[in-house]
Write a protein that holds these residues in place. Structure first.
Motif, PDB file in Angstrom:
ATOM      1  N   UNK A   1       5.047 -13.640  21.104  1.00  0.00           N
ATOM      2  CA  UNK A   1       4.037 -12.582  21.061  1.00  0.00           C
ATOM      3  C   UNK A   1       3.082 -12.879  19.894  1.00  0.00           C
ATOM      4  N   UNK A   2       1.800 -12.798  20.148  1.00  0.00           N
ATOM      5  CA  UNK A   2       0.857 -13.081  19.072  1.00  0.00           C
ATOM      6  C   UNK A   2       0.700 -11.885  18.146  1.00  0.00           C
ATOM      7  N   UNK A   3       0.066 -12.092  17.030  1.00  0.00           N
ATOM      8  CA  UNK A   3      -0.031 -11.047  15.999  1.00  0.00           C
ATOM      9  C   UNK A   3      -0.836  -9.841  16.473  1.00  0.00           C
ATOM     10  N   UNK A   4      -1.882 -10.062  17.247  1.00  0.00           N
ATOM     11  CA  UNK A   4      -2.687  -8.938  17.752  1.00  0.00           C
ATOM     12  C   UNK A   4      -1.837  -8.050  18.649  1.00  0.00           C
ATOM     13  N   UNK A   5      -1.088  -8.661  19.555  1.00  0.00           N
ATOM     14  CA  UNK A   5      -0.230  -7.906  20.462  1.00  0.00           C
ATOM     15  C   UNK A   5       0.848  -7.163  19.665  1.00  0.00           C
ATOM     16  N   UNK A   6       1.383  -7.804  18.652  1.00  0.00           N
ATOM     17  CA  UNK A   6       2.396  -7.163  17.808  1.00  0.00           C
ATOM     18  C   UNK A   6       1.841  -5.920  17.128  1.00  0.00           C
ATOM     19  N   UNK A   7       0.636  -6.025  16.606  1.00  0.00           N
ATOM     20  CA  UNK A   7       0.016  -4.884  15.933  1.00  0.00           C
ATOM     21  C   UNK A   7      -0.318  -3.768  16.914  1.00  0.00           C
ATOM     22  N   UNK A   8      -0.734  -4.138  18.113  1.00  0.00           N
ATOM     23  CA  UNK A   8      -1.034  -3.121  19.126  1.00  0.00           C
ATOM     24  C   UNK A   8       0.213  -2.335  19.515  1.00  0.00           C
ATOM     25  N   UNK A   9       1.347  -2.991  19.525  1.00  0.00           N
ATOM     26  CA  UNK A   9       2.600  -2.365  19.959  1.00  0.00           C
ATOM     27  C   UNK A   9       3.382  -1.712  18.824  1.00  0.00           C
ATOM     28  N   UNK A  10       2.916  -1.854  17.622  1.00  0.00           N
ATOM     29  CA  UNK A  10       3.654  -1.334  16.473  1.00  0.00           C
ATOM     30  C   UNK A  10       3.527   0.182  16.395  1.00  0.00           C
ATOM     31  N   UNK A  11       4.645   0.838  16.407  1.00  0.00           N
ATOM     32  CA  UNK A  11       4.680   2.297  16.295  1.00  0.00           C
ATOM     33  C   UNK A  11       5.909   2.692  15.491  1.00  0.00           C
ATOM     34  N   UNK A  12       5.764   3.724  14.722  1.00  0.00           N
ATOM     35  CA  UNK A  12       6.890   4.285  13.993  1.00  0.00           C
ATOM     36  C   UNK A  12       6.987   5.751  14.365  1.00  0.00           C
TER      37      UNK A  12
END
Length: 74
Positions: A1-12
């Motif tokens: 997974x690329x960094x952009x996709x990781x940031x888009x999916x990041x939720x807390x």
């Protein structure tokens, strides 16, 4: 997974409720202590903090809800 996709999916998600794990006095003490330690522009120490507890907390969130015309969950 690329960094952009990781940031888009990041939720807390936090299970936030009205119960405090410590006393109200301890919350106020910690906020006062930490407010003085937070860095600020040009070391002016102009920050202010409002701690709303109990009925005042209810009034605050009611005002927020009204200000946003019911667009925030209550």
């Amino acid at each position: 997974m690329n960094i952009i996709k990781s940031l888009e999916n990041r939720r807390t998600y936090y299970n936030i409720n009205k119960e405090l794990p410590v006393s109200e006095e301890k919350v106020i003490e910690l906020v006062q202590q930490l407010t003085g330690l937070v860095p600020d522009a040009f070391n002016m120490k102009s920050s202010r903090v409002v701690v709303a507890l109990g009925d005042k907390q209810e009034q605050l969130w009611d005002a927020v809800y009204d200000a946003f015309e019911g667009q925030v969950p209550n």
